[in-house]
Design a protein around this motif. Structure first.
Motif, mmCIF file in Angstrom:
data_model
loop_
_atom_site.group_PDB
_atom_site.id
_atom_site.type_symbol
_atom_site.label_atom_id
_atom_site.label_comp_id
_atom_site.label_asym_id
_atom_site.label_seq_id
_atom_site.Cartn_x
_atom_site.Cartn_y
_atom_site.Cartn_z
ATOM 1 N N LYS A 22 34.255 40.832 13.533
ATOM 2 C CA LYS A 22 34.754 40.998 14.700
ATOM 3 C C LYS A 22 35.856 42.231 14.671
ATOM 4 C CE LYS A 22 36.625 39.102 18.846
ATOM 5 N NZ LYS A 22 37.958 39.974 18.977
ATOM 6 N N THR A 23 35.849 43.028 15.272
ATOM 7 C CA THR A 23 37.115 44.093 15.435
ATOM 8 C C THR A 23 37.624 44.236 17.078
ATOM 9 O OG1 THR A 23 35.791 45.096 13.734
ATOM 10 C CG2 THR A 23 37.528 46.520 15.044
ATOM 11 N N ASP A 24 38.669 44.228 16.883
ATOM 12 C CA ASP A 24 39.679 44.348 18.245
ATOM 13 C C ASP A 24 39.589 46.025 18.517
ATOM 14 O OD1 ASP A 24 40.293 41.719 18.765
ATOM 15 O OD2 ASP A 24 42.065 41.872 17.685
ATOM 16 N N VAL A 25 38.923 46.404 19.655
ATOM 17 C CA VAL A 25 38.967 47.559 20.151
ATOM 18 C C VAL A 25 40.156 47.936 20.943
ATOM 19 C CG1 VAL A 25 36.630 47.762 19.806
ATOM 20 C CG2 VAL A 25 37.671 47.149 22.229
ATOM 21 N N ASN A 26 40.905 47.041 21.653
ATOM 22 C CA ASN A 26 42.085 47.223 22.455
ATOM 23 C C ASN A 26 43.283 46.273 22.301
ATOM 24 O OD1 ASN A 26 40.650 49.330 24.099
ATOM 25 N ND2 ASN A 26 39.408 47.485 25.105
ATOM 26 N N GLY A 27 44.376 46.508 22.724
ATOM 27 C CA GLY A 27 45.421 45.501 22.398
ATOM 28 C C GLY A 27 46.440 45.861 21.198
ATOM 29 N N GLN A 28 47.136 44.841 21.077
ATOM 30 C CA GLN A 28 48.315 45.223 19.830
ATOM 31 C C GLN A 28 47.504 45.102 18.467
ATOM 32 O OE1 GLN A 28 51.081 41.701 20.662
ATOM 33 N NE2 GLN A 28 50.547 40.821 18.569
ATOM 34 N N LEU A 37 39.709 57.029 18.059
ATOM 35 C CA LEU A 37 38.688 57.592 18.817
ATOM 36 C C LEU A 37 39.268 57.839 20.227
ATOM 37 C CD1 LEU A 37 35.752 55.328 17.614
ATOM 38 C CD2 LEU A 37 35.842 57.939 17.262
ATOM 39 N N LYS A 38 40.025 56.795 20.801
ATOM 40 C CA LYS A 38 40.498 56.679 22.005
ATOM 41 C C LYS A 38 41.676 57.950 22.253
ATOM 42 C CE LYS A 38 41.775 52.404 22.219
ATOM 43 N NZ LYS A 38 41.940 50.893 22.483
ATOM 44 N N SER A 39 42.254 58.241 21.162
ATOM 45 C CA SER A 39 42.954 59.244 21.226
ATOM 46 C C SER A 39 42.666 60.680 21.219
ATOM 47 C CB SER A 39 44.160 59.235 20.233
ATOM 48 O OG SER A 39 43.625 59.806 18.948
ATOM 49 N N CYS A 41 39.152 61.180 22.776
ATOM 50 C CA CYS A 41 38.388 61.453 23.853
ATOM 51 C C CYS A 41 38.727 60.686 24.913
ATOM 52 C CB CYS A 41 36.848 60.755 23.497
ATOM 53 S SG CYS A 41 35.881 61.631 22.260
ATOM 54 N N PRO A 42 38.912 61.160 26.332
ATOM 55 C CA PRO A 42 39.554 60.638 27.343
ATOM 56 C C PRO A 42 38.506 59.458 27.813
ATOM 57 C CG PRO A 42 38.435 62.586 27.972
ATOM 58 C CD PRO A 42 38.394 62.762 26.504
ATOM 59 N N SER A 43 38.996 58.448 28.611
ATOM 60 C CA SER A 43 38.150 57.624 29.309
ATOM 61 C C SER A 43 37.146 57.794 29.868
ATOM 62 C CB SER A 43 39.263 56.612 29.528
ATOM 63 O OG SER A 43 38.344 55.318 30.168
ATOM 64 N N VAL A 44 36.168 57.200 30.111
ATOM 65 C CA VAL A 44 34.903 57.478 30.655
ATOM 66 C C VAL A 44 35.132 57.022 32.243
ATOM 67 C CG1 VAL A 44 33.076 57.913 29.148
ATOM 68 C CG2 VAL A 44 33.598 55.585 30.006
ATOM 69 N N GLU A 45 36.076 56.287 32.343
ATOM 70 C CA GLU A 45 36.482 55.524 33.796
ATOM 71 C C GLU A 45 37.851 55.197 33.935
ATOM 72 O OE1 GLU A 45 34.531 51.794 36.060
ATOM 73 O OE2 GLU A 45 33.364 52.857 34.840
ATOM 74 N N ARG A 46 38.363 55.339 34.892
ATOM 75 C CA ARG A 46 39.815 55.124 35.037
ATOM 76 C C ARG A 46 40.173 53.863 35.786
ATOM 77 N NH1 ARG A 46 42.081 58.272 31.495
ATOM 78 N NH2 ARG A 46 41.494 60.380 32.164
ATOM 79 N N ARG A 47 38.989 53.014 36.068
ATOM 80 C CA ARG A 47 39.209 51.605 36.834
ATOM 81 C C ARG A 47 39.464 50.830 35.582
ATOM 82 N NH1 ARG A 47 34.045 49.556 39.605
ATOM 83 N NH2 ARG A 47 33.179 50.715 37.735
ATOM 84 N N VAL A 48 40.319 49.908 35.893
ATOM 85 C CA VAL A 48 40.778 48.890 35.083
ATOM 86 C C VAL A 48 39.991 47.725 35.321
ATOM 87 C CG1 VAL A 48 42.677 47.375 33.954
ATOM 88 C CG2 VAL A 48 42.905 49.675 34.422
ATOM 89 N N LEU A 53 42.416 40.274 28.823
ATOM 90 C CA LEU A 53 42.609 39.232 27.966
ATOM 91 C C LEU A 53 43.152 39.831 26.822
ATOM 92 C CD1 LEU A 53 39.037 37.508 28.208
ATOM 93 C CD2 LEU A 53 41.302 36.846 29.501
ATOM 94 N N TYR A 54 43.920 41.056 26.989
ATOM 95 C CA TYR A 54 44.672 41.412 25.821
ATOM 96 C C TYR A 54 45.832 42.484 26.186
ATOM 97 C CZ TYR A 54 42.229 45.796 27.013
ATOM 98 O OH TYR A 54 41.663 46.983 27.905
ATOM 99 N N SER A 55 46.885 42.575 25.435
ATOM 100 C CA SER A 55 47.918 43.346 25.743
ATOM 101 C C SER A 55 48.305 44.296 24.546
ATOM 102 C CB SER A 55 49.219 42.369 26.118
ATOM 103 O OG SER A 55 50.308 43.154 26.344
ATOM 104 N N PRO A 56 49.129 45.321 24.743
ATOM 105 C CA PRO A 56 49.196 46.094 26.012
ATOM 106 C C PRO A 56 47.910 46.656 26.409
ATOM 107 C CG PRO A 56 49.852 47.298 24.192
ATOM 108 C CD PRO A 56 49.602 46.159 23.545
ATOM 109 N N VAL A 57 47.832 46.996 27.820
ATOM 110 C CA VAL A 57 46.564 47.685 28.475
ATOM 111 C C VAL A 57 46.925 49.212 28.716
ATOM 112 C CG1 VAL A 57 45.095 47.695 30.557
ATOM 113 C CG2 VAL A 57 46.069 45.529 29.790
ATOM 114 N N TYR A 58 45.804 50.072 28.258
ATOM 115 C CA TYR A 58 46.045 51.479 28.365
ATOM 116 C C TYR A 58 45.080 51.981 29.200
ATOM 117 C CZ TYR A 58 49.866 50.978 24.920
ATOM 118 O OH TYR A 58 50.887 50.714 24.223
ATOM 119 N N THR A 59 45.059 53.147 29.830
ATOM 120 C CA THR A 59 43.895 53.646 30.696
ATOM 121 C C THR A 59 42.727 54.265 29.691
ATOM 122 O OG1 THR A 59 45.189 55.892 30.722
ATOM 123 C CG2 THR A 59 45.465 54.483 32.419
ATOM 124 N N GLU A 60 43.224 54.569 28.579
ATOM 125 C CA GLU A 60 41.955 54.979 27.627
ATOM 126 C C GLU A 60 41.433 53.910 27.084
ATOM 127 O OE1 GLU A 60 41.338 58.347 27.590
ATOM 128 O OE2 GLU A 60 42.933 58.411 29.431
#
Length: 123
Positions: A22-28, A37-39, A41-48, A53-60
């Motif tokens: 298992k690999t964390d894709v978001n959070g600390q 990858l996230k740096s 390519c822009p996010s495909v969706e701006r909605r959060v 269930l993780y922190s910190p949260v970013y728009t990307e």
């Protein structure tokens, strides 16, 4: 491993090859590959989505399972696709892959476009 050994395929099966974990894709604790990858390519969706269930949260952040990244032979991400894109049937996805393969074969001299998000049309 217990799922493989006792459930499916079961019967004491133990693989003789390395397994991914298992690999964390978001959070600390996000994996460096997803941070890269996230740096690029822009996010495909701006909605959060909630709850987070993780922190910190970013728009990307990767918002949902099955978001996809098309990566060039040089390791640079070219496009990011929403989780709703079906690679086997989505015309834009297939056209993007074909265009990149044509570039590799020398059929196109155009450089890869800047990393971008591919958001599927609604309707």
């Amino acid at each position: 491993m217990n799922g493989l050994k006792h459930v499916r395929p079961g019967g004491g099966f133990v693989p003789n090859f390395p397994l991914a974990k298992k690999t964390d894709v978001n959070g600390q604790d996000e994996h460096a590959m997803y941070k890269y990858l996230k740096s690029m390519c822009p996010s495909v969706e701006r909605r959060v989505y909630t709850p987070i269930l993780y922190s910190p949260v970013y728009t990307e952040d990767v918002k949902w399972n099955y978001e996809k990244f098309l990566i060039g032979p040089d390791g640079r991400p070219i496009y990011r696709y929403a989780q709703t894109v079906e690679p086997a049937t989505d015309a834009q996805f297939l056209a993007d892959v074909k265009a990149e393969l044509d570039k590799l074969k020398g059929h196109s001299q155009q450089p890869s476009s800047a990393p971008n998000a591919r958001i599927p049309a609604v309707g």
